[in-house]
Design a protein around this motif. Structure first.
Motif, PDB file in Angstrom:
ATOM      1  N   TRP A 269      42.338  65.676  40.118  1.00  0.00           N
ATOM      2  CA  TRP A 269      43.429  66.655  40.006  1.00  0.00           C
ATOM      3  C   TRP A 269      44.766  65.928  39.855  1.00  0.00           C
ATOM      4  O   TRP A 269      45.599  66.291  39.019  1.00  0.00           O
ATOM      5  CB  TRP A 269      43.438  67.566  41.231  1.00  0.00           C
ATOM      6  CG  TRP A 269      44.342  68.747  41.075  1.00  0.00           C
ATOM      7  CD1 TRP A 269      44.030  69.972  40.573  1.00  0.00           C
ATOM      8  CD2 TRP A 269      45.738  68.820  41.438  1.00  0.00           C
ATOM      9  NE1 TRP A 269      45.134  70.802  40.588  1.00  0.00           N
ATOM     10  CE2 TRP A 269      46.191  70.119  41.112  1.00  0.00           C
ATOM     11  CE3 TRP A 269      46.639  67.914  41.996  1.00  0.00           C
ATOM     12  CZ2 TRP A 269      47.505  70.537  41.327  1.00  0.00           C
ATOM     13  CZ3 TRP A 269      47.950  68.318  42.210  1.00  0.00           C
ATOM     14  CH2 TRP A 269      48.364  69.608  41.885  1.00  0.00           C
ATOM     15  N   LYS A 272      45.282  64.484  36.400  1.00  0.00           N
ATOM     16  CA  LYS A 272      45.591  65.499  35.378  1.00  0.00           C
ATOM     17  C   LYS A 272      46.997  66.069  35.549  1.00  0.00           C
ATOM     18  O   LYS A 272      47.517  66.729  34.650  1.00  0.00           O
ATOM     19  CB  LYS A 272      44.549  66.627  35.471  1.00  0.00           C
ATOM     20  CG  LYS A 272      44.540  67.614  34.309  1.00  0.00           C
ATOM     21  CD  LYS A 272      43.396  68.605  34.478  1.00  0.00           C
ATOM     22  CE  LYS A 272      43.426  69.708  33.423  1.00  0.00           C
ATOM     23  NZ  LYS A 272      43.084  69.209  32.069  1.00  0.00           N
ATOM     24  N   ASN A 273      47.616  65.788  36.699  1.00  0.00           N
ATOM     25  CA  ASN A 273      48.933  66.347  37.010  1.00  0.00           C
ATOM     26  C   ASN A 273      50.019  65.585  36.249  1.00  0.00           C
ATOM     27  O   ASN A 273      50.237  64.394  36.500  1.00  0.00           O
ATOM     28  CB  ASN A 273      49.176  66.257  38.520  1.00  0.00           C
ATOM     29  CG  ASN A 273      50.432  66.965  38.959  1.00  0.00           C
ATOM     30  OD1 ASN A 273      51.372  67.145  38.187  1.00  0.00           O
ATOM     31  ND2 ASN A 273      50.477  67.373  40.216  1.00  0.00           N
ATOM     32  N   GLN A 299      36.227  65.069  34.489  1.00  0.00           N
ATOM     33  CA  GLN A 299      37.125  65.643  33.492  1.00  0.00           C
ATOM     34  C   GLN A 299      37.387  67.096  33.859  1.00  0.00           C
ATOM     35  O   GLN A 299      36.680  68.003  33.430  1.00  0.00           O
ATOM     36  CB  GLN A 299      36.523  65.510  32.097  1.00  0.00           C
ATOM     37  CG  GLN A 299      36.276  64.082  31.663  1.00  0.00           C
ATOM     38  CD  GLN A 299      37.560  63.268  31.604  1.00  0.00           C
ATOM     39  OE1 GLN A 299      38.555  63.709  31.026  1.00  0.00           O
ATOM     40  NE2 GLN A 299      37.543  62.085  32.211  1.00  0.00           N
ATOM     41  N   SER A 301      38.558  70.779  34.121  1.00  0.00           N
ATOM     42  CA  SER A 301      38.983  71.806  33.168  1.00  0.00           C
ATOM     43  C   SER A 301      40.327  72.379  33.590  1.00  0.00           C
ATOM     44  O   SER A 301      40.729  72.287  34.757  1.00  0.00           O
ATOM     45  CB  SER A 301      37.948  72.935  33.103  1.00  0.00           C
ATOM     46  OG  SER A 301      37.963  73.687  34.308  1.00  0.00           O
ATOM     47  N   ASP A 302      41.025  72.990  32.634  1.00  0.00           N
ATOM     48  CA  ASP A 302      42.304  73.616  32.955  1.00  0.00           C
ATOM     49  C   ASP A 302      42.122  74.710  34.011  1.00  0.00           C
ATOM     50  O   ASP A 302      42.951  74.867  34.920  1.00  0.00           O
ATOM     51  CB  ASP A 302      42.936  74.217  31.693  1.00  0.00           C
ATOM     52  CG  ASP A 302      43.383  73.151  30.707  1.00  0.00           C
ATOM     53  OD1 ASP A 302      43.480  71.961  31.095  1.00  0.00           O
ATOM     54  OD2 ASP A 302      43.631  73.499  29.536  1.00  0.00           O
ATOM     55  N   TYR A 305      41.612  73.094  37.373  1.00  0.00           N
ATOM     56  CA  TYR A 305      42.890  72.511  37.800  1.00  0.00           C
ATOM     57  C   TYR A 305      43.764  73.591  38.435  1.00  0.00           C
ATOM     58  O   TYR A 305      44.342  73.396  39.511  1.00  0.00           O
ATOM     59  CB  TYR A 305      43.598  71.875  36.606  1.00  0.00           C
ATOM     60  CG  TYR A 305      44.958  71.284  36.931  1.00  0.00           C
ATOM     61  CD1 TYR A 305      45.080  69.988  37.414  1.00  0.00           C
ATOM     62  CD2 TYR A 305      46.111  72.034  36.759  1.00  0.00           C
ATOM     63  CE1 TYR A 305      46.315  69.443  37.715  1.00  0.00           C
ATOM     64  CE2 TYR A 305      47.361  71.497  37.066  1.00  0.00           C
ATOM     65  CZ  TYR A 305      47.467  70.210  37.530  1.00  0.00           C
ATOM     66  OH  TYR A 305      48.691  69.691  37.841  1.00  0.00           O
TER      67      TYR A 305
END
Length: 313
Positions: A269, A272-273, A299, A301-302, A305
């Motif tokens: 997380w 991805k931020n 990986q 996902s949106d 997230y």
């Protein structure tokens, strides 16, 4: 693997580093083993973990000494080495904060000796004192950079106002402050300023002192030995602890969908931020280090997230 640029410098690092307060930090954690600590550092280097973050206060220089021993058997250029100082320790153990140019210059030279290297990639002022003008303190580090002893300048545990003062001449490249899903305040005011000024944000305590690893449950709440610094952390106070553990429990089904641990999900997380830079989770053992690195394989996902963000909103 895409790398993150550090501030306005030419330094680039992979997004997962290693925090080393459990390597030689005998004043912070009980029952640490030096040989295991050195193995953690070596395992990090072997698995392309580039940023290794230490500080004088991790064992009063002992963490730096252990890392320095490991560096002697490796290619120094493979490591982005960061250290920190600001604490002046008297003979009776009294600690005072000191940001004066003289003290910071001395601290850098002493860190270089303990780490057995002739330059630091990053040096942070670990905590602000109450007296020294912050631009004056950073100016001393800029002179050390010009002398080739540093490549990037950081401050740590500084408020937004103190960061602005420190960056008056545009010399600050990084800010390392507390940030995690349970303590997200830094992204409210501080991080927007950092992004505007092209200053990298390095969050510490990404696992909220182990709360975000998923190792606890309402049936298995944590118990620490005397001397463990986590006994003093607000997140572990009885009125907060159960609520925090209940939130983390909600991550377990999401992590299961990715065949990941909760800790790996949390790191994924952060990766991805877009608001944060390199993340420096700690590790007490090589196995923990290797588990952290597996976060690259998650990986997120949106939708997941956003689901994680909503749990901690």
């Amino acid at each position: 693997m895409k790398k993150i640029q550090i501030g306005k410098t030419d330094l680039r690092v992979r997004s997962l580093g290693l925090g080393t307060n459990k390597i030689g930090g005998y004043n912070l954690f009980p029952n640490l083993d030096d040989e295991t600590g050195k193995k953690v550092v070596q395992t990090a280097i072997d698995h392309d973990v580039e940023m290794i973050d230490t500080a004088y206060m991790y064992g009063l220089g002992h963490s730096e000494e252990l890392i320095g021993e490991v560096l002697q058997h490796n290619d120094r250029d493979k490591v982005v080495l960061a250290s920190k100082a600001a604490q002046q320790v008297a003979e009776d153990g009294t600690v005072t904060l000191n940001n004066t140019p003289e003290f910071l210059t001395k601290s850098v030279d002493e860190a270089l000796k303990r780490l057995q290297t002739d330059y630091l990639d990053i040096f942070y002022i670990h905590f602000p004192d109450q007296e020294t003008p912050k631009a004056e303190a950073v100016g001393a580090l800029q002179r050390l950079r010009e002398a080739g002893k540093l490549r990037a300048i950081g401050v740590s545990n500084f408020s937004l106002a103190q960061v602005k003062e420190a960056n008056a001449d545009g010399y600050v490249d990084l800010v390392e402050n507390q940030y995690n899903l349970l303590q997200p305040d830094a992204t409210n005011e501080l991080v927007p300023y950092l992004n505007e000024k092209n200053i990298s944000f390095v969050p510490y305590e990404p696992f909220a002192a182990a709360l975000l690893t998923g190792r606890y449950s309402l049936e298995n709440l944590p118990h620490f030995e005397e001397g463990d610094h986590r006994l003093k952390i607000e997140l572990y106070e009885p009125d907060q602890l159960k609520k925090n553990v209940a939130k983390v429990d909600q991550l377990k089904p999401i992590a299961a969908r990715y065949d990941a641990t909760v800790a790996q999900l949390v790191l994924a997380w952060y990766l991805k931020n877009p608001k944060i830079g390199p993340v420096i989770p700690g590790a007490r053992t090589p196995e923990q280090l290797l588990s952290n690195v597996k976060a690259y394989d998650v990986q997120l996902s949106d939708a997941d997230y956003e689901a994680v963000a909503k749990i901690f909103a």
